[in-house]
Design a protein around this motif. Structure first.
Motif, PDB file in Angstrom:
ATOM      1  N   TYR A   1       0.798  -1.339   0.542  1.00  0.00           N
ATOM      2  CA  TYR A   1       0.062  -0.009   0.086  1.00  0.00           C
ATOM      3  C   TYR A   1       0.769   1.337  -0.283  1.00  0.00           C
ATOM      4  O   TYR A   1       0.440   1.991  -0.751  1.00  0.00           O
ATOM      5  CB  TYR A   1      -1.236  -0.131   1.087  1.00  0.00           C
ATOM      6  N   CYS A   2       1.947   1.192   0.323  1.00  0.00           N
ATOM      7  CA  CYS A   2       2.618   2.378   0.938  1.00  0.00           C
ATOM      8  C   CYS A   2       3.603   2.510  -0.285  1.00  0.00           C
ATOM      9  O   CYS A   2       4.214   3.318  -0.152  1.00  0.00           O
ATOM     10  CB  CYS A   2       3.199   3.097   2.319  1.00  0.00           C
ATOM     11  N   LYS A   3       4.167   1.569  -0.352  1.00  0.00           N
ATOM     12  CA  LYS A   3       5.645   0.472  -0.885  1.00  0.00           C
ATOM     13  C   LYS A   3       6.984   1.607  -0.124  1.00  0.00           C
ATOM     14  O   LYS A   3       8.155   1.452  -0.784  1.00  0.00           O
ATOM     15  CB  LYS A   3       5.539   2.024  -2.728  1.00  0.00           C
ATOM     16  N   MET A   4       6.376   1.655   1.217  1.00  0.00           N
ATOM     17  CA  MET A   4       8.081   1.560   2.026  1.00  0.00           C
ATOM     18  C   MET A   4       9.200   0.833   1.950  1.00  0.00           C
ATOM     19  O   MET A   4       8.463  -0.407   2.071  1.00  0.00           O
ATOM     20  CB  MET A   4       7.498   1.932   3.444  1.00  0.00           C
TER      21      MET A   4
ATOM     22  N   SER B   1       7.272  -8.602  13.382  1.00  0.00           N
ATOM     23  CA  SER B   1       7.123  -7.765  13.728  1.00  0.00           C
ATOM     24  C   SER B   1       7.303  -6.471  12.944  1.00  0.00           C
ATOM     25  O   SER B   1       6.397  -5.251  13.266  1.00  0.00           O
ATOM     26  CB  SER B   1       8.525  -7.343  14.895  1.00  0.00           C
ATOM     27  N   THR B   2       7.379  -5.986  11.317  1.00  0.00           N
ATOM     28  CA  THR B   2       7.443  -5.231  10.698  1.00  0.00           C
ATOM     29  C   THR B   2       6.404  -5.779   9.603  1.00  0.00           C
ATOM     30  O   THR B   2       5.812  -4.715   9.209  1.00  0.00           O
ATOM     31  CB  THR B   2       9.440  -5.406   9.921  1.00  0.00           C
ATOM     32  N   TRP B   3       6.576  -7.378   9.280  1.00  0.00           N
ATOM     33  CA  TRP B   3       5.553  -7.015   8.003  1.00  0.00           C
ATOM     34  C   TRP B   3       4.107  -7.848   8.562  1.00  0.00           C
ATOM     35  O   TRP B   3       3.820  -8.400   9.584  1.00  0.00           O
ATOM     36  CB  TRP B   3       6.281  -7.641   7.216  1.00  0.00           C
ATOM     37  N   ASP B   4       3.035  -7.738   7.929  1.00  0.00           N
ATOM     38  CA  ASP B   4       1.927  -8.272   8.205  1.00  0.00           C
ATOM     39  C   ASP B   4       1.684  -9.640   7.301  1.00  0.00           C
ATOM     40  O   ASP B   4       1.312  -8.762   5.720  1.00  0.00           O
ATOM     41  CB  ASP B   4       0.574  -7.600   9.318  1.00  0.00           C
ATOM     42  N   VAL B   5       0.685 -10.569   7.397  1.00  0.00           N
ATOM     43  CA  VAL B   5      -0.397 -10.755   5.847  1.00  0.00           C
ATOM     44  C   VAL B   5      -1.205 -10.072   5.814  1.00  0.00           C
ATOM     45  O   VAL B   5      -2.315 -10.448   6.944  1.00  0.00           O
ATOM     46  CB  VAL B   5       0.039 -12.206   5.687  1.00  0.00           C
TER      47      VAL B   5
ATOM     48  N   CYS C   1       0.403   0.424   7.964  1.00  0.00           N
ATOM     49  CA  CYS C   1      -0.851   0.801   7.075  1.00  0.00           C
ATOM     50  C   CYS C   1      -1.791  -0.307   7.501  1.00  0.00           C
ATOM     51  O   CYS C   1      -2.841  -0.032   7.221  1.00  0.00           O
ATOM     52  CB  CYS C   1      -0.550   0.225   5.344  1.00  0.00           C
ATOM     53  N   ASN C   2      -1.951  -1.631   7.975  1.00  0.00           N
ATOM     54  CA  ASN C   2      -2.522  -2.322   8.140  1.00  0.00           C
ATOM     55  C   ASN C   2      -3.159  -2.362   9.681  1.00  0.00           C
ATOM     56  O   ASN C   2      -4.439  -2.217   9.864  1.00  0.00           O
ATOM     57  CB  ASN C   2      -1.873  -3.601   8.663  1.00  0.00           C
TER      58      ASN C   2
ATOM     59  N   LEU D   1      -1.929   7.041   4.578  1.00  0.00           N
ATOM     60  CA  LEU D   1      -0.261   7.718   4.184  1.00  0.00           C
ATOM     61  C   LEU D   1      -0.032   8.959   4.708  1.00  0.00           C
ATOM     62  O   LEU D   1       0.900   9.775   3.994  1.00  0.00           O
ATOM     63  CB  LEU D   1      -1.266   7.966   2.834  1.00  0.00           C
ATOM     64  N   VAL D   2      -1.239  10.237   5.092  1.00  0.00           N
ATOM     65  CA  VAL D   2      -0.172  11.362   5.162  1.00  0.00           C
ATOM     66  C   VAL D   2       0.630  11.202   5.897  1.00  0.00           C
ATOM     67  O   VAL D   2       1.409  12.612   5.703  1.00  0.00           O
ATOM     68  CB  VAL D   2      -2.126  12.240   6.090  1.00  0.00           C
TER      69      VAL D   2
END
Length: 218
Positions: free
Chosen positions: A53-56, A64-68, A94-95, A163-164
């Motif tokens: 979603y944010c492409k970061m 601890s960084t990523w969610d499915v 984002c999640n 994303l703001v």
């Protein structure tokens, strides 16, 4: 982006799911550990370590960084819990922001089958949409990014995923331009024979740039 294909042992566990209680995802943590790890490994490669979603860009590979990500939220549509086209990878921020927000144009329609028509979705669908058609991302010289929606889908992702927060970081200090000018002026002072064109090139290179589509289309 290629979907993840379940192994036979993973499919056996999935086949025990009643398609009604979405808490199966959290209640069966031990049984689904291997699946979660495999999904994360698969989509880290497919998405080039970038949130859908944010492409970061994030180099960490742990949970601890990523969610499915369940693109269509689990709670209102438990039947799509293991739908392959409904899974991707997103950052925690984002999640958390997206949560159970509606992702359909018609938020009141009760879909029985997972829609593969991107026109049904109000968001940029990681599997069905081309991200750069809906969002531009600018990057500052120090690596900060800012999202600029180019369509209604881009706007929905911008608000759904908060994303703001990137925009606020991008313009973190009011004297950003002043700092840039001071740095640039100091540089000019150290190179007295600098030509106009070279100076212009250096200054242009120091300004925020639009990331190319190949960076964000994954």
């Amino acid at each position: 982006m290629k979907v993840y294909n379940y192994t036979s042992s993973e499919q056996e566990i999935i086949d025990t799911y009643d398609k009604e209680n979405h808490n199966f995802w959290t209640d069966k943590v031990k049984e689904l550990t291997s699946l979660r790890l495999n999904l994360r490994a698969h989509y880290l490669v497919e998405q080039k370590n970038r949130c859908c979603y944010c492409k970061m860009l994030k180099q960490e590979k742990h949970g601890s960084t990523w969610d499915v990500e369940h693109i269509v939220p689990k709670s209102p549509f438990p039947r799509f819990l293991f739908e392959q086209n409904n899974l991707s990878l997103c950052c925690k921020e984002c999640n958390d922001a997206k949560s159970d927000k509606s992702v359909f144009i018609d938020s009141n329609y009760d879909y029985k089958n997972y829609p593969l028509d991107n026109k049904k979705y109000s968001i940029i669908h990681p599997h069905l949409d081309k991200y750069s058609d809906h969002m531009i991302i600018r990057m500052s010289p120090d690596g900060k990014i800012m999202h600029i929606p180019q369509s209604d889908k881009g706007k929905v992702v911008f608000y759904h995923c908060d994303l703001v927060r990137f925009t606020m970081q991008f313009f973190n200090v009011e004297d950003l331009d002043l700092n840039l000018l001071i740095t640039y002026s100091s540089f000019i002072d150290t190179v007295p024979n600098l030509t106009h064109e070279t100076a212009k090139a250096f200054f242009t290179a120091s300004l925020p740039r639009v990331l190319p589509a190949e960076y964000i289309d994954c």
